[in-house]
Design a protein around this motif. Structure first.
Motif, PDB file in Angstrom:
ATOM      1  N   PHE A  29     -41.292 -44.943 -73.982  1.00  0.00           N
ATOM      2  CA  PHE A  29     -42.751 -45.186 -74.398  1.00  0.00           C
ATOM      3  C   PHE A  29     -43.157 -45.842 -74.975  1.00  0.00           C
ATOM      4  CE2 PHE A  29     -45.898 -44.099 -77.664  1.00  0.00           C
ATOM      5  CZ  PHE A  29     -46.539 -42.838 -77.102  1.00  0.00           C
ATOM      6  N   SER A  30     -42.418 -47.146 -75.480  1.00  0.00           N
ATOM      7  CA  SER A  30     -42.824 -48.704 -74.684  1.00  0.00           C
ATOM      8  C   SER A  30     -43.038 -48.417 -74.387  1.00  0.00           C
ATOM      9  CB  SER A  30     -41.952 -49.668 -76.041  1.00  0.00           C
ATOM     10  OG  SER A  30     -41.892 -48.588 -77.095  1.00  0.00           O
ATOM     11  N   ALA A  31     -42.782 -48.629 -73.215  1.00  0.00           N
ATOM     12  CA  ALA A  31     -43.221 -49.166 -71.763  1.00  0.00           C
ATOM     13  C   ALA A  31     -43.869 -48.693 -71.256  1.00  0.00           C
ATOM     14  CB  ALA A  31     -41.725 -48.661 -70.948  1.00  0.00           C
ATOM     15  N   TRP A  82     -42.438 -42.687 -67.096  1.00  0.00           N
ATOM     16  CA  TRP A  82     -42.976 -43.096 -68.875  1.00  0.00           C
ATOM     17  C   TRP A  82     -44.195 -43.679 -68.352  1.00  0.00           C
ATOM     18  CZ3 TRP A  82     -45.045 -39.610 -72.421  1.00  0.00           C
ATOM     19  CH2 TRP A  82     -44.788 -38.877 -72.087  1.00  0.00           C
ATOM     20  N   ILE A  83     -44.011 -44.959 -67.516  1.00  0.00           N
ATOM     21  CA  ILE A  83     -44.337 -46.439 -67.298  1.00  0.00           C
ATOM     22  C   ILE A  83     -45.660 -45.688 -66.349  1.00  0.00           C
ATOM     23  CG2 ILE A  83     -44.421 -48.383 -65.505  1.00  0.00           C
ATOM     24  CD1 ILE A  83     -41.807 -48.459 -66.490  1.00  0.00           C
ATOM     25  N   CYS A  84     -45.386 -44.935 -65.187  1.00  0.00           N
ATOM     26  CA  CYS A  84     -46.206 -44.088 -64.490  1.00  0.00           C
ATOM     27  C   CYS A  84     -47.247 -43.346 -65.619  1.00  0.00           C
ATOM     28  CB  CYS A  84     -46.308 -42.966 -63.840  1.00  0.00           C
ATOM     29  SG  CYS A  84     -44.566 -43.960 -62.351  1.00  0.00           S
ATOM     30  N   LEU A  85     -46.773 -42.007 -66.439  1.00  0.00           N
ATOM     31  CA  LEU A  85     -47.756 -41.972 -67.852  1.00  0.00           C
ATOM     32  C   LEU A  85     -48.343 -42.888 -68.916  1.00  0.00           C
ATOM     33  CD1 LEU A  85     -45.300 -38.822 -68.480  1.00  0.00           C
ATOM     34  CD2 LEU A  85     -47.941 -38.429 -67.305  1.00  0.00           C
ATOM     35  N   GLY A  86     -47.732 -43.749 -68.664  1.00  0.00           N
ATOM     36  CA  GLY A  86     -48.744 -44.319 -69.730  1.00  0.00           C
ATOM     37  C   GLY A  86     -50.361 -45.211 -68.674  1.00  0.00           C
ATOM     38  N   VAL A  87     -49.778 -45.758 -67.277  1.00  0.00           N
ATOM     39  CA  VAL A  87     -51.235 -45.679 -66.771  1.00  0.00           C
ATOM     40  C   VAL A  87     -52.276 -44.579 -66.926  1.00  0.00           C
ATOM     41  CG1 VAL A  87     -52.244 -46.241 -64.666  1.00  0.00           C
ATOM     42  CG2 VAL A  87     -49.539 -47.020 -65.637  1.00  0.00           C
ATOM     43  N   VAL A  88     -51.206 -43.485 -66.439  1.00  0.00           N
ATOM     44  CA  VAL A  88     -52.776 -42.068 -66.964  1.00  0.00           C
ATOM     45  C   VAL A  88     -52.833 -42.162 -68.289  1.00  0.00           C
ATOM     46  CG1 VAL A  88     -52.080 -39.475 -66.939  1.00  0.00           C
ATOM     47  CG2 VAL A  88     -51.575 -40.881 -65.076  1.00  0.00           C
ATOM     48  N   GLY A 105     -62.214 -51.917 -72.017  1.00  0.00           N
ATOM     49  CA  GLY A 105     -60.775 -51.688 -71.253  1.00  0.00           C
ATOM     50  C   GLY A 105     -59.844 -53.009 -71.646  1.00  0.00           C
ATOM     51  N   ALA A 106     -60.458 -54.003 -71.284  1.00  0.00           N
ATOM     52  CA  ALA A 106     -60.419 -55.639 -71.997  1.00  0.00           C
ATOM     53  C   ALA A 106     -59.762 -55.501 -72.996  1.00  0.00           C
ATOM     54  CB  ALA A 106     -61.128 -56.669 -71.526  1.00  0.00           C
ATOM     55  N   LEU A 107     -60.603 -54.893 -74.155  1.00  0.00           N
ATOM     56  CA  LEU A 107     -60.553 -55.099 -75.759  1.00  0.00           C
ATOM     57  C   LEU A 107     -58.829 -53.670 -76.181  1.00  0.00           C
ATOM     58  CD1 LEU A 107     -64.623 -55.162 -76.992  1.00  0.00           C
ATOM     59  CD2 LEU A 107     -62.693 -56.923 -76.753  1.00  0.00           C
ATOM     60  N   ALA A 108     -59.258 -52.746 -75.637  1.00  0.00           N
ATOM     61  CA  ALA A 108     -58.693 -51.581 -75.062  1.00  0.00           C
ATOM     62  C   ALA A 108     -57.081 -52.148 -75.239  1.00  0.00           C
ATOM     63  CB  ALA A 108     -59.268 -50.248 -74.761  1.00  0.00           C
ATOM     64  N   GLY A 109     -57.376 -52.993 -73.937  1.00  0.00           N
ATOM     65  CA  GLY A 109     -55.832 -53.371 -73.016  1.00  0.00           C
ATOM     66  C   GLY A 109     -54.848 -54.488 -74.317  1.00  0.00           C
ATOM     67  N   CYS A 110     -55.826 -55.663 -75.539  1.00  0.00           N
ATOM     68  CA  CYS A 110     -55.760 -56.120 -76.251  1.00  0.00           C
ATOM     69  C   CYS A 110     -55.030 -54.884 -77.549  1.00  0.00           C
ATOM     70  CB  CYS A 110     -56.178 -57.224 -76.751  1.00  0.00           C
ATOM     71  SG  CYS A 110     -57.187 -57.953 -75.908  1.00  0.00           S
ATOM     72  N   GLY A 111     -55.489 -54.172 -77.552  1.00  0.00           N
ATOM     73  CA  GLY A 111     -55.522 -52.859 -78.502  1.00  0.00           C
ATOM     74  C   GLY A 111     -53.681 -52.317 -78.795  1.00  0.00           C
ATOM     75  N   ALA A 112     -53.475 -52.000 -77.063  1.00  0.00           N
ATOM     76  CA  ALA A 112     -52.722 -51.482 -76.363  1.00  0.00           C
ATOM     77  C   ALA A 112     -50.986 -52.459 -76.997  1.00  0.00           C
ATOM     78  CB  ALA A 112     -53.544 -50.715 -75.470  1.00  0.00           C
ATOM     79  N   LEU A 113     -51.800 -53.571 -76.376  1.00  0.00           N
ATOM     80  CA  LEU A 113     -50.554 -54.854 -76.352  1.00  0.00           C
ATOM     81  C   LEU A 113     -49.768 -54.635 -77.768  1.00  0.00           C
ATOM     82  CD1 LEU A 113     -51.409 -57.419 -73.671  1.00  0.00           C
ATOM     83  CD2 LEU A 113     -49.534 -55.851 -73.367  1.00  0.00           C
ATOM     84  N   ALA A 114     -50.812 -54.770 -78.514  1.00  0.00           N
ATOM     85  CA  ALA A 114     -50.414 -55.123 -80.270  1.00  0.00           C
ATOM     86  C   ALA A 114     -49.662 -54.025 -80.516  1.00  0.00           C
ATOM     87  CB  ALA A 114     -51.741 -55.021 -80.227  1.00  0.00           C
ATOM     88  N   ARG A 115     -49.859 -52.284 -80.288  1.00  0.00           N
ATOM     89  CA  ARG A 115     -50.036 -51.580 -80.310  1.00  0.00           C
ATOM     90  C   ARG A 115     -48.326 -51.696 -79.864  1.00  0.00           C
ATOM     91  NH1 ARG A 115     -53.981 -48.219 -78.075  1.00  0.00           N
ATOM     92  NH2 ARG A 115     -52.826 -46.960 -77.024  1.00  0.00           N
ATOM     93  N   SER A 116     -47.978 -51.892 -78.977  1.00  0.00           N
ATOM     94  CA  SER A 116     -46.381 -51.847 -78.300  1.00  0.00           C
ATOM     95  C   SER A 116     -45.644 -52.515 -79.036  1.00  0.00           C
ATOM     96  CB  SER A 116     -46.579 -52.043 -76.732  1.00  0.00           C
ATOM     97  OG  SER A 116     -47.270 -53.330 -76.968  1.00  0.00           O
ATOM     98  N   ALA A 117     -45.800 -54.685 -79.288  1.00  0.00           N
ATOM     99  CA  ALA A 117     -45.069 -55.081 -79.907  1.00  0.00           C
ATOM    100  C   ALA A 117     -44.994 -54.629 -81.595  1.00  0.00           C
ATOM    101  CB  ALA A 117     -45.295 -55.734 -79.654  1.00  0.00           C
ATOM    102  N   GLY A 118     -45.623 -54.538 -82.771  1.00  0.00           N
ATOM    103  CA  GLY A 118     -46.107 -53.925 -83.598  1.00  0.00           C
ATOM    104  C   GLY A 118     -44.911 -53.385 -83.947  1.00  0.00           C
ATOM    105  N   PRO A 119     -44.485 -52.411 -83.956  1.00  0.00           N
ATOM    106  CA  PRO A 119     -43.429 -51.908 -84.468  1.00  0.00           C
ATOM    107  C   PRO A 119     -41.843 -52.539 -84.400  1.00  0.00           C
ATOM    108  CG  PRO A 119     -44.903 -49.573 -83.490  1.00  0.00           C
ATOM    109  CD  PRO A 119     -44.994 -50.990 -82.764  1.00  0.00           C
ATOM    110  N   ILE A 120     -41.866 -53.101 -83.182  1.00  0.00           N
ATOM    111  CA  ILE A 120     -40.289 -53.805 -82.727  1.00  0.00           C
ATOM    112  C   ILE A 120     -40.642 -54.838 -84.006  1.00  0.00           C
ATOM    113  CG2 ILE A 120     -40.101 -55.221 -80.777  1.00  0.00           C
ATOM    114  CD1 ILE A 120     -40.460 -53.654 -78.933  1.00  0.00           C
ATOM    115  N   ALA A 121     -41.891 -55.413 -83.621  1.00  0.00           N
ATOM    116  CA  ALA A 121     -41.890 -56.730 -85.150  1.00  0.00           C
ATOM    117  C   ALA A 121     -41.649 -55.994 -86.280  1.00  0.00           C
ATOM    118  CB  ALA A 121     -43.206 -57.439 -84.836  1.00  0.00           C
ATOM    119  N   VAL A 122     -42.362 -55.067 -86.858  1.00  0.00           N
ATOM    120  CA  VAL A 122     -41.864 -54.954 -88.122  1.00  0.00           C
ATOM    121  C   VAL A 122     -40.627 -54.326 -88.398  1.00  0.00           C
ATOM    122  CG1 VAL A 122     -42.158 -53.230 -89.285  1.00  0.00           C
ATOM    123  CG2 VAL A 122     -44.181 -53.969 -88.563  1.00  0.00           C
TER     124      VAL A 122
END
Length: 398
Positions: free
Chosen positions: A53-55, A107-113, A346-363
């Motif tokens: 799911f993180s991927a 799930w990587i393909c579903l991430g693009v979806v 989309g570019a702004l959302a990409g920044c949010g999505a990157l942070a969303r994927s990294a945030g839980p791991i960092a916490v």
């Protein structure tokens, strides 16, 4: 003041309200219900399954700009219709996996979806139909329904997994997603045209020639917004993954799940309040108030032990996050226009999505180092203060 909304094509947010419940419920929220069943049947570690799911979230971030460009060039109608069909095929394939690499690939393909079917794509559709001045009202309708996705998806998916198994549950979810292609194809608008009304109505915010993505990323206010979106993404993902164990750590025990469930209810309440207040409050004012609420909420989560204080923190943060979703969707068109909304958002959302994927791991890493959630929550409170300051600066009138 918001623009008049009489005569607007309300069929667009109406259709998206229904399909967002299906897409968010199937592609995002259902995973937490499917995950234990997949891990148990296949003999995989839960952490390994969660990694898929993180991927997917990383793939969503990587695809955000390309999908945004397609939204500008060919319109949300085609992009979201194809995305719905692809979501159906992907979920059908998810129910057939027998190897770990297949799970990750699906799930990587579903991430693009996700980039073609979730909020950013639907915001582009509403903006194209309503124009920048009125888009806020339509976006509010869409995210109000999206806030109910977890309430619908978790019990329904759980019941299907219990009665039919996770593979058949994926097949049913696949059919529901594929059917969403019909309202997308027949009810959504074609690509947006430049909204020349902005030159008259918002001269301080939007230039006469609407910037493309290349021009936008040269502006400091774009990167300021990107920082704000990233902070919101980190906070939201952290709450989604860590709220229940945090509340258990604070001594709530079995009541942690009930208190955590207040988050979804508060999100919907926050979106209703934003919808009602939007006739009198500017997007800037709403964003400032919502971001100002985030810091004390995380400070309470960092140290409070009283049940009512923790519950209040969850409620206030949920309401603030609900309002911020609307601000996040409507603000790019106000600041940069509608002609290139898809690519810029989309570019702004990409920044949010990157942070969303990294945030839980960092916490989780901070939790491991500090022996608890206190340092992580204090860190998020500090980030929220910084995001508020940046938001005030980049949205101020010339």
């Amino acid at each position: 003041m918001s623009a008049p909304t009489a005569g607007l094509p309300w069929r667009v947010p109406g259709a998206l309200a229904a399909t967002q419940i299906v897409h968010w419920g199937s592609l995002f929220y259902a995973f937490s219900v499917l995950m234990p069943a997949i891990a148990a049947e296949m003999g995989w570690q839960r952490e390994t399954v969660v990694g898929a799911f993180s991927a997917a979230l990383l793939a969503e971030a990587a695809a955000a700009v390309l999908v945004g460009t397609l939204l500008d060039r060919i319109g949300a109608r085609r992009v979201m219709a194809v995305g719905s069909l692809a979501a159906g095929l992907g979920l059908l394939a998810a129910g057939q996996v027998t190897n770990l690499w297949q799970l990750y690939m699906v799930w990587i393909c579903l991430g693009v979806v996700m980039a073609t079917t979730l909020y950013e794509a639907s915001f582009a559709a509403v903006t194209a139909a309503f124009g920048a001045q009125a888009a806020r009202r339509g976006i509010a309708v869409v995210v109000f329904a999206g806030g109910l996705a977890s309430t619908v998806a978790w019990p329904l998916t759980g019941a299907m997994v219990t009665e039919l198994g996770w593979r058949d549950a994926c097949a049913i979810l696949a059919l529901a997603n594929a059917l969403c292609a019909l309202p997308h194809l027949f009810l959504l608008p074609r690509k947006a045209q430049p909204d020349t009304r902005l030159v008259v109505l918002q001269p301080a915010l939007v230039p006469a020639v609407e910037p493309g993505l290349t021009d936008a990323i040269r502006q400091p206010r774009f990167w300021g917004l990107a920082f704000v979106y990233a902070v919101v993404g980190v906070c939201t993902a952290t709450i989604a993954v860590h709220l229940v164990p945090l509340l258990q750590e604070r001594g709530l025990g079995a009541a942690a799940t009930q208190v955590a469930s207040l988050f979804g209810v508060a999100q919907v309440a926050g979106r209703i309040m934003e919808f009602l207040a939007g006739r009198r409050w500017s997007l800037r004012a709403t964003g400032i108030v919502a971001l100002a609420i985030v810091t004390p909420a995380f400070l309470c989560l960092a140290s409070a032990t009283a049940d009512w204080v923790l519950a209040a923190a969850v409620l206030f943060y949920g309401a603030a996050n609900g309002a911020l979703t609307i601000v996040r969707g409507a603000l790019p068109s106000r600041m940069f226009g509608t002609a290139h909304y898809g690519a810029i958002a989309g570019a702004l959302a990409g920044c949010g999505a990157l942070a969303r994927s990294a945030g839980p791991i960092a916490v989780a890493a901070l939790w491991q180092q500090g022996g608890g959630y206190t340092s992580a929550m204090l860190g998020l409170a500090a980030l929220a203060v910084a995001a508020l300051a940046v938001f005030v600066l980049v949205t101020r009138r010339a």
